[in-house]
Design a protein around this motif. Sequence first.
Motif, mmCIF file in Angstrom:
data_model
loop_
_atom_site.group_PDB
_atom_site.id
_atom_site.type_symbol
_atom_site.label_atom_id
_atom_site.label_comp_id
_atom_site.label_asym_id
_atom_site.label_seq_id
_atom_site.Cartn_x
_atom_site.Cartn_y
_atom_site.Cartn_z
ATOM 1 N N ALA A 78 4.889 -2.920 14.318
ATOM 2 C CA ALA A 78 6.071 -3.636 13.839
ATOM 3 C C ALA A 78 5.678 -4.751 12.870
ATOM 4 C CB ALA A 78 6.852 -4.206 15.020
ATOM 5 N N GLY A 79 4.528 -5.371 13.111
ATOM 6 C CA GLY A 79 4.057 -6.420 12.208
ATOM 7 C C GLY A 79 3.722 -5.881 10.826
ATOM 8 N N ILE A 80 3.102 -4.704 10.778
ATOM 9 C CA ILE A 80 2.789 -4.079 9.485
ATOM 10 C C ILE A 80 4.068 -3.807 8.706
ATOM 11 C CG2 ILE A 80 1.884 -1.977 8.397
ATOM 12 C CD1 ILE A 80 -0.175 -1.862 10.694
ATOM 13 N N ILE A 81 5.062 -3.244 9.387
ATOM 14 C CA ILE A 81 6.342 -2.966 8.730
ATOM 15 C C ILE A 81 7.005 -4.270 8.288
ATOM 16 C CG2 ILE A 81 8.611 -1.903 8.978
ATOM 17 C CD1 ILE A 81 6.260 0.046 8.971
ATOM 18 N N GLY A 82 6.910 -5.303 9.135
ATOM 19 C CA GLY A 82 7.502 -6.589 8.794
ATOM 20 C C GLY A 82 6.886 -7.204 7.544
ATOM 21 N N VAL A 83 5.563 -7.089 7.398
ATOM 22 C CA VAL A 83 4.902 -7.626 6.202
ATOM 23 C C VAL A 83 5.366 -6.882 4.952
ATOM 24 C CG1 VAL A 83 2.666 -7.830 5.041
ATOM 25 C CG2 VAL A 83 2.888 -8.519 7.423
ATOM 26 N N ARG A 184 6.068 6.965 10.965
ATOM 27 C CA ARG A 184 4.728 7.415 11.356
ATOM 28 C C ARG A 184 4.048 6.485 12.352
ATOM 29 N NH1 ARG A 184 1.740 10.706 7.200
ATOM 30 N NH2 ARG A 184 3.345 11.816 6.050
ATOM 31 N N LEU A 185 4.574 5.294 12.534
ATOM 32 C CA LEU A 185 3.953 4.330 13.421
ATOM 33 C C LEU A 185 4.691 4.268 14.754
ATOM 34 C CD1 LEU A 185 3.289 1.392 10.922
ATOM 35 C CD2 LEU A 185 1.696 3.150 11.680
ATOM 36 N N SER A 186 3.971 3.823 15.786
ATOM 37 C CA SER A 186 4.561 3.670 17.111
ATOM 38 C C SER A 186 5.274 2.329 17.182
ATOM 39 C CB SER A 186 3.464 3.740 18.182
ATOM 40 O OG SER A 186 3.988 3.449 19.465
ATOM 41 N N LEU A 187 6.613 2.384 17.184
ATOM 42 C CA LEU A 187 7.421 1.167 17.178
ATOM 43 C C LEU A 187 8.217 1.063 18.475
ATOM 44 C CD1 LEU A 187 8.788 1.352 13.524
ATOM 45 C CD2 LEU A 187 7.035 -0.211 14.369
#
Length: 304
Positions: A78-83, A184-187
């Motif tokens: 979630a942090g990667i998506i947030g950035v 693609r990421l586990s959120l």
Amino acid sequence: MNPALVKKVQPSRVRLWSALISVYILWGSTFLFVHFMTEKMPPLYMASLRLSTAGLILYLYARFTGTPVPARKQWISAGIIGVLLLTIANGSTSMALQYVPSSIAALLAALVPLFIILFNWISFNHTRPSNLSLAGLGIGLVGVSLLVQPTDASASSAHNTWIGVGLIMVANVAWAIGTLLSARLSLPSQLISSAIQMLIGGGVLFLFSMLTENVSLDSISDAPTKAIGSLIYLIFFGSIIGFSSFAWLARNASPSLVSTYAYVNPVVAMILGWALAGESLTTNSILAALIILSGVVLITFGRK
């Protein structure tokens, strides 16, 4: 399946259209209120306060309503998506509004579907866009080329326009990559995932603000009333209510209906910018708007 049961779980038309109108108007108005918020205040600093505050409120609400604390891997995802979505995309848009009117920023931001299908074609799923989508891409680019021609022939006007356009394009690229990575990421669950994205995205944006802008922790005390009012509006109406409406639509309405916000928001932004901020609606900008929105409509239907 029992038809009565199917009918029972369908959302009411009143709630459906209330959510749609909320997304249309509230998200369409955010460009103008970001402009008001950052007229006399550093853009990254104000954007970081907006996101961090909204994220904290959403996170506390999610926890109080029983949502479990996400795993470490989900926090990182979630942090990667947030950035991508908030630090880079939202931060770039906030900076762009120092150089271009809110109506132009909204129109250029409507081209996000163009970047999504391009990156999906080139890097992610290697899925070739439909002919309709490719036609929409070409039409959208024609509209952009017409839109970015400054009506003022001065070199400073042209320079500012291109800086603003460049920042919006950076925002579009980051938003498209973040959108494609989200699948693609586990959120964690939608609500707490968005809260984490706002908290981390806003936190990183705050660090950038401390390093690049002439601000301190208490710089908000120097903000004029107009900026404070716009900040409060964006926290509650733009981020919390607008997002909640969009998240509900994503679960209860067809993707084709939800995607209409991409070409309604710019129209709302243009009208509000003209009515409340004195932004001009020239023949050139109106024609460019019609061309860009036509391209977005073709891209949207082509993706179906």
